[in-house]
Design a protein around this motif. Structure first.
Motif, PDB file in Angstrom:
ATOM      1  N   PHE A 146       0.537  -1.804   0.293  1.00  0.00           N
ATOM      2  CA  PHE A 146      -0.240  -0.055  -0.383  1.00  0.00           C
ATOM      3  C   PHE A 146       1.281   0.888  -0.047  1.00  0.00           C
ATOM      4  O   PHE A 146       0.356   2.133  -0.838  1.00  0.00           O
ATOM      5  N   ALA A 147       2.182   1.096   0.999  1.00  0.00           N
ATOM      6  CA  ALA A 147       3.074   1.931   1.117  1.00  0.00           C
ATOM      7  C   ALA A 147       3.665   3.102  -0.720  1.00  0.00           C
ATOM      8  O   ALA A 147       3.173   4.237  -0.836  1.00  0.00           O
ATOM      9  N   GLU A 148       3.829   2.188  -0.974  1.00  0.00           N
ATOM     10  CA  GLU A 148       4.570   2.117  -2.216  1.00  0.00           C
ATOM     11  C   GLU A 148       3.536   2.390  -3.379  1.00  0.00           C
ATOM     12  O   GLU A 148       3.829   3.474  -3.852  1.00  0.00           O
ATOM     13  N   VAL A 149       3.074   2.337  -3.409  1.00  0.00           N
ATOM     14  CA  VAL A 149       1.598   2.681  -4.385  1.00  0.00           C
ATOM     15  C   VAL A 149       1.187   3.942  -3.545  1.00  0.00           C
ATOM     16  O   VAL A 149       0.742   4.691  -5.143  1.00  0.00           O
ATOM     17  N   THR A 177      -3.671  -2.561  -4.493  1.00  0.00           N
ATOM     18  CA  THR A 177      -2.326  -3.047  -4.273  1.00  0.00           C
ATOM     19  C   THR A 177      -2.392  -5.005  -3.607  1.00  0.00           C
ATOM     20  O   THR A 177      -3.925  -5.339  -3.623  1.00  0.00           O
ATOM     21  N   GLY A 178      -1.586  -4.583  -3.272  1.00  0.00           N
ATOM     22  CA  GLY A 178      -1.383  -6.748  -2.684  1.00  0.00           C
ATOM     23  C   GLY A 178      -1.462  -6.100  -1.252  1.00  0.00           C
ATOM     24  O   GLY A 178      -1.192  -7.647  -0.312  1.00  0.00           O
ATOM     25  N   GLU A 179      -1.569  -5.658  -0.485  1.00  0.00           N
ATOM     26  CA  GLU A 179      -1.049  -4.926   0.775  1.00  0.00           C
ATOM     27  C   GLU A 179      -2.535  -6.008   1.316  1.00  0.00           C
ATOM     28  O   GLU A 179      -3.071  -6.528   1.180  1.00  0.00           O
ATOM     29  N   ALA A 180      -1.901  -6.986   2.279  1.00  0.00           N
ATOM     30  CA  ALA A 180      -2.030  -7.888   3.509  1.00  0.00           C
ATOM     31  C   ALA A 180      -2.391  -7.741   4.513  1.00  0.00           C
ATOM     32  O   ALA A 180      -2.605  -8.735   5.600  1.00  0.00           O
TER      33      ALA A 180
END
Length: 129
Positions: free
Chosen positions: A51-54, A112-115
């Motif tokens: 999430f942070a990267e996106v 995102t891929g955030e989990a």
């Protein structure tokens, strides 16, 4: 070929179509995606991309005049809550249910891929002048 910024052609193109007041939902892998908005799904594996990267990449390219996140983030995911309040000082907090309702009006959803839980924010586009 672009040499900087967002290289994903689907996301770059979708961002170029946004206008003042349009909503962009940046969400984790588990957020229910409403019918209607254009979706750019970047999720690859759990946590990738984060999430942070996106969010960082999007904030570098967008003018944001407002943002909304779920109030549950403060207790369920304090590190993302801190990230959002640092990056978006005027962040509005609403219930997660209300955020899901508001996301139906977004023009674009970036998954995102955030989990980690509640890593979702609805950005409202501004203008650069």
């Amino acid at each position: 070929m672009k040499k900087a910024g967002i290289l994903n052609r689907h996301l770059s193109g979708a961002l170029a179509e946004l206008g003042h007041g349009d909503g962009v939902l940046v969400c984790d892998a588990g957020m229910p995606i409403p019918a209607g908005p254009r979706v750019v799904d970047l999720a690859f594996r759990a946590g990738v991309p984060s999430f942070a990267e996106v969010l960082d990449g999007l904030l570098a390219e967008l003018v944001v005049e407002g943002a909304t996140a779920a109030e549950e983030i403060r207790t369920a995911n304090p590190s993302v809550a801190a990230l959002l309040t640092d990056a978006l000082p005027d962040l509005d907090l609403v219930s997660h249910e209300k955020l899901k309702e508001l996301s139906a009006g977004a023009r674009l959803v970036v998954r995102t891929g955030e989990a980690r839980p509640y890593a979702n924010v609805l950005l409202r586009c501004g203008v650069f002048f």
